[in-house]
Design a protein around this motif. Structure first.
Motif, PDB file in Angstrom:
ATOM      1  N   PRO A 100     -50.963  32.270  38.310  1.00  0.00           N
ATOM      2  CA  PRO A 100     -49.767  31.420  38.171  1.00  0.00           C
ATOM      3  C   PRO A 100     -49.990  30.206  37.276  1.00  0.00           C
ATOM      4  O   PRO A 100     -49.081  29.783  36.556  1.00  0.00           O
ATOM      5  CB  PRO A 100     -49.462  31.013  39.620  1.00  0.00           C
ATOM      6  CG  PRO A 100     -49.979  32.145  40.443  1.00  0.00           C
ATOM      7  CD  PRO A 100     -51.221  32.601  39.730  1.00  0.00           C
ATOM      8  N   PHE A 101     -51.196  29.640  37.294  1.00  0.00           N
ATOM      9  CA  PHE A 101     -51.499  28.517  36.409  1.00  0.00           C
ATOM     10  C   PHE A 101     -51.502  28.958  34.945  1.00  0.00           C
ATOM     11  O   PHE A 101     -51.059  28.221  34.068  1.00  0.00           O
ATOM     12  CB  PHE A 101     -52.850  27.899  36.771  1.00  0.00           C
ATOM     13  CG  PHE A 101     -52.857  27.155  38.074  1.00  0.00           C
ATOM     14  CD1 PHE A 101     -52.504  25.818  38.130  1.00  0.00           C
ATOM     15  CD2 PHE A 101     -53.207  27.792  39.246  1.00  0.00           C
ATOM     16  CE1 PHE A 101     -52.501  25.118  39.327  1.00  0.00           C
ATOM     17  CE2 PHE A 101     -53.220  27.120  40.459  1.00  0.00           C
ATOM     18  CZ  PHE A 101     -52.859  25.779  40.503  1.00  0.00           C
ATOM     19  N   ALA A 102     -52.019  30.171  34.668  1.00  0.00           N
ATOM     20  CA  ALA A 102     -52.026  30.687  33.298  1.00  0.00           C
ATOM     21  C   ALA A 102     -50.607  30.934  32.807  1.00  0.00           C
ATOM     22  O   ALA A 102     -50.303  30.745  31.622  1.00  0.00           O
ATOM     23  CB  ALA A 102     -52.845  31.978  33.231  1.00  0.00           C
ATOM     24  N   LEU A 103     -49.728  31.373  33.703  1.00  0.00           N
ATOM     25  CA  LEU A 103     -48.340  31.608  33.323  1.00  0.00           C
ATOM     26  C   LEU A 103     -47.602  30.295  33.056  1.00  0.00           C
ATOM     27  O   LEU A 103     -46.780  30.208  32.148  1.00  0.00           O
ATOM     28  CB  LEU A 103     -47.628  32.388  34.433  1.00  0.00           C
ATOM     29  CG  LEU A 103     -48.104  33.830  34.663  1.00  0.00           C
ATOM     30  CD1 LEU A 103     -47.523  34.382  35.948  1.00  0.00           C
ATOM     31  CD2 LEU A 103     -47.728  34.714  33.474  1.00  0.00           C
ATOM     32  N   LYS A 104     -47.895  29.286  33.844  1.00  0.00           N
ATOM     33  CA  LYS A 104     -47.192  28.003  33.727  1.00  0.00           C
ATOM     34  C   LYS A 104     -47.780  27.123  32.632  1.00  0.00           C
ATOM     35  O   LYS A 104     -47.046  26.539  31.814  1.00  0.00           O
ATOM     36  CB  LYS A 104     -47.251  27.269  35.076  1.00  0.00           C
ATOM     37  CG  LYS A 104     -46.680  25.861  35.058  1.00  0.00           C
ATOM     38  CD  LYS A 104     -45.182  25.851  34.818  1.00  0.00           C
ATOM     39  CE  LYS A 104     -44.615  24.433  34.920  1.00  0.00           C
ATOM     40  NZ  LYS A 104     -43.173  24.401  34.625  1.00  0.00           N
ATOM     41  N   PHE A 105     -49.108  26.983  32.585  1.00  0.00           N
ATOM     42  CA  PHE A 105     -49.750  25.998  31.715  1.00  0.00           C
ATOM     43  C   PHE A 105     -50.442  26.613  30.499  1.00  0.00           C
ATOM     44  O   PHE A 105     -50.976  25.871  29.660  1.00  0.00           O
ATOM     45  CB  PHE A 105     -50.761  25.176  32.513  1.00  0.00           C
ATOM     46  CG  PHE A 105     -50.146  24.438  33.670  1.00  0.00           C
ATOM     47  CD1 PHE A 105     -49.333  23.337  33.451  1.00  0.00           C
ATOM     48  CD2 PHE A 105     -50.366  24.850  34.972  1.00  0.00           C
ATOM     49  CE1 PHE A 105     -48.761  22.658  34.506  1.00  0.00           C
ATOM     50  CE2 PHE A 105     -49.803  24.181  36.041  1.00  0.00           C
ATOM     51  CZ  PHE A 105     -48.989  23.080  35.814  1.00  0.00           C
ATOM     52  N   GLY A 106     -50.488  27.939  30.397  1.00  0.00           N
ATOM     53  CA  GLY A 106     -51.118  28.572  29.248  1.00  0.00           C
ATOM     54  C   GLY A 106     -52.450  29.206  29.588  1.00  0.00           C
ATOM     55  O   GLY A 106     -53.032  28.969  30.652  1.00  0.00           O
ATOM     56  N   ARG A 107     -52.941  30.029  28.663  1.00  0.00           N
ATOM     57  CA  ARG A 107     -54.201  30.755  28.891  1.00  0.00           C
ATOM     58  C   ARG A 107     -55.417  29.867  28.638  1.00  0.00           C
ATOM     59  O   ARG A 107     -56.433  29.982  29.311  1.00  0.00           O
ATOM     60  CB  ARG A 107     -54.302  31.977  27.981  1.00  0.00           C
ATOM     61  CG  ARG A 107     -53.106  32.862  27.710  1.00  0.00           C
ATOM     62  CD  ARG A 107     -52.035  32.978  28.723  1.00  0.00           C
ATOM     63  NE  ARG A 107     -50.928  33.802  28.206  1.00  0.00           N
ATOM     64  CZ  ARG A 107     -49.726  33.796  28.716  1.00  0.00           C
ATOM     65  NH1 ARG A 107     -49.435  32.993  29.729  1.00  0.00           N
ATOM     66  NH2 ARG A 107     -48.776  34.569  28.218  1.00  0.00           N
ATOM     67  N   ARG A 108     -55.304  28.959  27.661  1.00  0.00           N
ATOM     68  CA  ARG A 108     -56.458  28.172  27.204  1.00  0.00           C
ATOM     69  C   ARG A 108     -57.114  27.340  28.315  1.00  0.00           C
ATOM     70  O   ARG A 108     -58.349  27.371  28.450  1.00  0.00           O
ATOM     71  CB  ARG A 108     -56.014  27.289  26.038  1.00  0.00           C
ATOM     72  CG  ARG A 108     -57.089  26.381  25.484  1.00  0.00           C
ATOM     73  CD  ARG A 108     -56.605  25.666  24.224  1.00  0.00           C
ATOM     74  NE  ARG A 108     -57.393  24.472  23.983  1.00  0.00           N
ATOM     75  CZ  ARG A 108     -58.601  24.463  23.434  1.00  0.00           C
ATOM     76  NH1 ARG A 108     -59.158  25.605  23.080  1.00  0.00           N
ATOM     77  NH2 ARG A 108     -59.252  23.344  23.250  1.00  0.00           N
ATOM     78  N   PRO A 109     -56.361  26.585  29.129  1.00  0.00           N
ATOM     79  CA  PRO A 109     -57.042  25.779  30.159  1.00  0.00           C
ATOM     80  C   PRO A 109     -57.796  26.621  31.177  1.00  0.00           C
ATOM     81  O   PRO A 109     -58.827  26.194  31.699  1.00  0.00           O
ATOM     82  CB  PRO A 109     -55.892  24.992  30.818  1.00  0.00           C
ATOM     83  CG  PRO A 109     -54.649  25.709  30.440  1.00  0.00           C
ATOM     84  CD  PRO A 109     -54.912  26.326  29.113  1.00  0.00           C
ATOM     85  N   LEU A 110     -57.307  27.841  31.445  1.00  0.00           N
ATOM     86  CA  LEU A 110     -57.995  28.709  32.414  1.00  0.00           C
ATOM     87  C   LEU A 110     -59.292  29.260  31.836  1.00  0.00           C
ATOM     88  O   LEU A 110     -60.311  29.335  32.536  1.00  0.00           O
ATOM     89  CB  LEU A 110     -57.072  29.842  32.856  1.00  0.00           C
ATOM     90  CG  LEU A 110     -56.122  29.555  34.026  1.00  0.00           C
ATOM     91  CD1 LEU A 110     -56.923  29.255  35.289  1.00  0.00           C
ATOM     92  CD2 LEU A 110     -55.186  28.390  33.720  1.00  0.00           C
ATOM     93  N   TYR A 111     -59.274  29.669  30.550  1.00  0.00           N
ATOM     94  CA  TYR A 111     -60.512  30.122  29.918  1.00  0.00           C
ATOM     95  C   TYR A 111     -61.558  29.013  29.934  1.00  0.00           C
ATOM     96  O   TYR A 111     -62.735  29.237  30.241  1.00  0.00           O
ATOM     97  CB  TYR A 111     -60.244  30.539  28.463  1.00  0.00           C
ATOM     98  CG  TYR A 111     -59.619  31.909  28.283  1.00  0.00           C
ATOM     99  CD1 TYR A 111     -60.267  33.058  28.713  1.00  0.00           C
ATOM    100  CD2 TYR A 111     -58.388  32.056  27.657  1.00  0.00           C
ATOM    101  CE1 TYR A 111     -59.709  34.314  28.525  1.00  0.00           C
ATOM    102  CE2 TYR A 111     -57.818  33.298  27.458  1.00  0.00           C
ATOM    103  CZ  TYR A 111     -58.481  34.428  27.905  1.00  0.00           C
ATOM    104  OH  TYR A 111     -57.925  35.670  27.721  1.00  0.00           O
ATOM    105  N   LEU A 112     -61.128  27.795  29.603  1.00  0.00           N
ATOM    106  CA  LEU A 112     -62.073  26.673  29.516  1.00  0.00           C
ATOM    107  C   LEU A 112     -62.597  26.293  30.902  1.00  0.00           C
ATOM    108  O   LEU A 112     -63.800  26.070  31.086  1.00  0.00           O
ATOM    109  CB  LEU A 112     -61.400  25.483  28.849  1.00  0.00           C
ATOM    110  CG  LEU A 112     -62.285  24.273  28.528  1.00  0.00           C
ATOM    111  CD1 LEU A 112     -63.464  24.690  27.656  1.00  0.00           C
ATOM    112  CD2 LEU A 112     -61.465  23.187  27.832  1.00  0.00           C
ATOM    113  N   LEU A 113     -61.709  26.228  31.890  1.00  0.00           N
ATOM    114  CA  LEU A 113     -62.133  25.881  33.245  1.00  0.00           C
ATOM    115  C   LEU A 113     -63.114  26.906  33.791  1.00  0.00           C
ATOM    116  O   LEU A 113     -64.137  26.546  34.390  1.00  0.00           O
ATOM    117  CB  LEU A 113     -60.911  25.785  34.161  1.00  0.00           C
ATOM    118  CG  LEU A 113     -61.207  25.531  35.645  1.00  0.00           C
ATOM    119  CD1 LEU A 113     -61.924  24.198  35.835  1.00  0.00           C
ATOM    120  CD2 LEU A 113     -59.922  25.587  36.463  1.00  0.00           C
TER     121      LEU A 113
END
Length: 554
Positions: A100-113
């Protein structure tokens, strides 16, 4: 009107092979990832694959270190098996809470986190002392590693067209499986030559490099059209107050006017989801030069947040439970989950039994020799990938030409059929060889054959799902991942007492029989898959409208 997933790949009446219609249709925005030059697309995918390889390596590298850890720290093999199973459970849960975070805030922050967490956990692994350390490391690492099983297909769907996804998904599956087997192979030599803790110190070094690669190289692929400035309208919210039944045709939102009356401009402004209508437009895309291209630093923004609306809170939370609804109401998603789950679960059982049995008599393998037994698996994965990727994309264009340019996702499933016999042949050869203590080359051949069959099946079933239900692929893959890791968790937790009771051969035969029962249903989907998509089209469109407004809002 055509069901979701059915698209036109070539125009009628043109010279065969002259043009392929781009599906999904790009916008005129130069910042649209579908309009990126090829080098940017492949650079982005290359960084994703590097990240996937490191995540897969981390999950699987511990198995050759079990022997040295047993000697130094006194961890029993049952505890080590249970730690692997705990990681599998975290793999299933992680996507449910993170996507849900990837859908809302984008893919990039999840890859980095995820990369930052892997770096920190690598340090912790190198300093491990207790069983509590072991369990927490596996749970935390796998929780964030779960993104690699769902977010990558979202990235591929963001950037590549339908006629390219077979190769891209096959590349992903090959990288995932190749790294899954390469990790233990390298870890075996490192554990023998430098000590098992250096397996994780090397991970610290490489993940440290990965942080900079992802932070300064990976661009966001989530695309929000310029026209999207708010969330769902009040009309949209009223329309989705209650979900339609699978057979409720009144809720179907396909365009009602004849296809020939829909012009290119109207299509560009239409809210219809990808491939919901038969649109025959040219392949050329005109870029609007009045739209400024983002600068390098703008492309590296940490968040790409979908504009909020009054229902944004509900919109975020419902992506946690929607995957379960889709899993139980759309046949293709349920079937993909069962196939993917049983094959990965069987592969995990083969990995853990190999790591447990080969260090014992009569084999007496050292940690590096256990690692080398992953080499035939890498060979099998590579053979399957080299054939499947180009074959499936060529095949869908070839068959579409014979059907007036129309493509149905079920066409890809024909490419699975030649590889199905390799799965039971390889699993039986491995199980019988290990149970009867046959020479190690017999076990190695079984591992290679199994992976020749598994790689095409996994890559094609994921591509089939992406082509059929692209607009809800994030939620769909969360459901698939949940089931996939439920199989692994259940099998690994039960493995030690199960083997003690009936022997490793019959454990593998039992799981294989379940797998063959699921695989036999490929014929059902080849024959009736389109009918299933037609019957669930209204449900698909309902949940597509509940997604964050991205390309489907155009």
């Amino acid at each position: 009107m055509w069901p979701p997933g059915t698209v036109r790949l070539e125009e009628k009446g043109i010279h065969v092979g002259q043009d392929v219609i781009l599906q999904p249709r790009p916008t005129d925005d130069p910042n649209d990832p579908l309009n990126w030059p090829a080098w940017r697309k492949y650079l982005n995918l290359g960084l994703v694959c590097f990240w996937v390889a490191m995540v897969a390596e981390f999950i699987n590298a511990p198995t050759p270190t079990w022997g040295p850890m047993n000697e130094e720290l006194g961890f029993s093999y049952k505890v080590l098996n249970d730690s692997y199973a705990a990681g599998c459970a975290a793999l299933g849960l992680g996507s449910v809470l993170l996507i849900p975070f990837a859908l809302k805030f984008g893919r990039r922050p999840l890859y980095l986190l995820s990369t930052l967490v892997q770096f920190a956990v690598s340090v912790w692994s190198a300093k491990m002392q207790t069983v509590v350390d072991l369990m927490l490391i596996n749970v935390l690492q796998c929780f964030f590693a779960s993104l690699a099983e769902s977010i990558v297909q979202m990235t591929i769907a963001d950037v590549f067209f339908v006629h390219q996804r077979g190769r891209m998904n096959t590349l992903y599956v090959w990288v995932w499986l190749f790294a899954t087997y390469l990790g233990p192979l390298i870890a075996g030599f490192v554990a023998k030559g430098q000590g098992w803790r250096w397996v994780w110190w090397w991970n610290v070094i490489i993940f440290g490099v990965s942080i900079f690669a992802v932070a300064f190289g990976y661009e966001e692929t989530k695309y929000i059209p310029l026209s999207v400035t708010s969330g769902p309208s009040e009309a949209d919210n009223r329309e989705i107050e209650s979900a339609p039944g699978a057979g409720d045709e009144k809720a179907n939102s396909f365009p009602k006017k004849p296809v020939e009356d829909i012009g290119t401009a109207e299509f560009a402004a239409s809210p219809a989801v990808e491939s919901a209508a038969v649109i025959t437009v040219g392949t050329a895309v005109t870029i609007n030069r009045n739209i400024p291209q983002k600068t390098y630093w703008q492309r590296l923004a940490l968040f790409t947040t979908t504009p909020s609306s009054r229902s944004s809170h509900d919109s975020f939370l419902r992506h946690i439970y929607q995957p379960l609804i889709l899993l139980t109401t759309i046949p293709a998603i349920a079937y993909a989950a069962l196939v993917y789950g049983i094959l990965v679960g069987l592969g995990d059982v083969m990995s853990t039994t190999m790591s447990t049995f080969l260090p014992e008599a009569p084999y007496n393998f050292s940690s590096d020799q256990v690692g080398l037994m992953h080499l035939p698996r890498m060979i099998g994965v590579t053979i399957g990938a080299l054939i499947t990727g180009p074959l499936s994309d060529w095949w869908i264009v070839y068959i579409s030409r014979r059907r007036d340019g129309v493509y149905d996702p079920e066409v890809r499933l024909w490419c699975v059929v030649p590889f199905l016999p390799f799965i039971p042949a390889g699993a039986l050869l491995f199980g019988i060889g290990l149970n009867n203590q046959l020479a190690w080359p017999v076990i190695a051949v079984g591992l290679a054959l199994y992976n020749v069959g598994v790689t095409p099946v996994n890559s094609l079933i994921i591509t089939y799902l992406t082509d059929s239900y692209k607009e809800i692929i994030g939620d769909a893959l969360v459901g698939v991942t949940l089931v996939r890791n439920s199989f692994s968790t259940a099998f690994i937790f039960a493995l030690t007492p199960w083997i003690d009771r009936i022997g490793v051969k019959y454990v593998l035969v039992t799981i294989l029989l379940i797998a063959c029962a699921f695989l036999s249903l490929f014929g059902v989907f080849i024959r009736f898959g389109k009918a299933f998509r037609e019957r669930t089209s209204s449900r698909y469109q309902f949940y597509a409208r509940r997604q964050y407004k991205e390309r489907s809002s155009i």
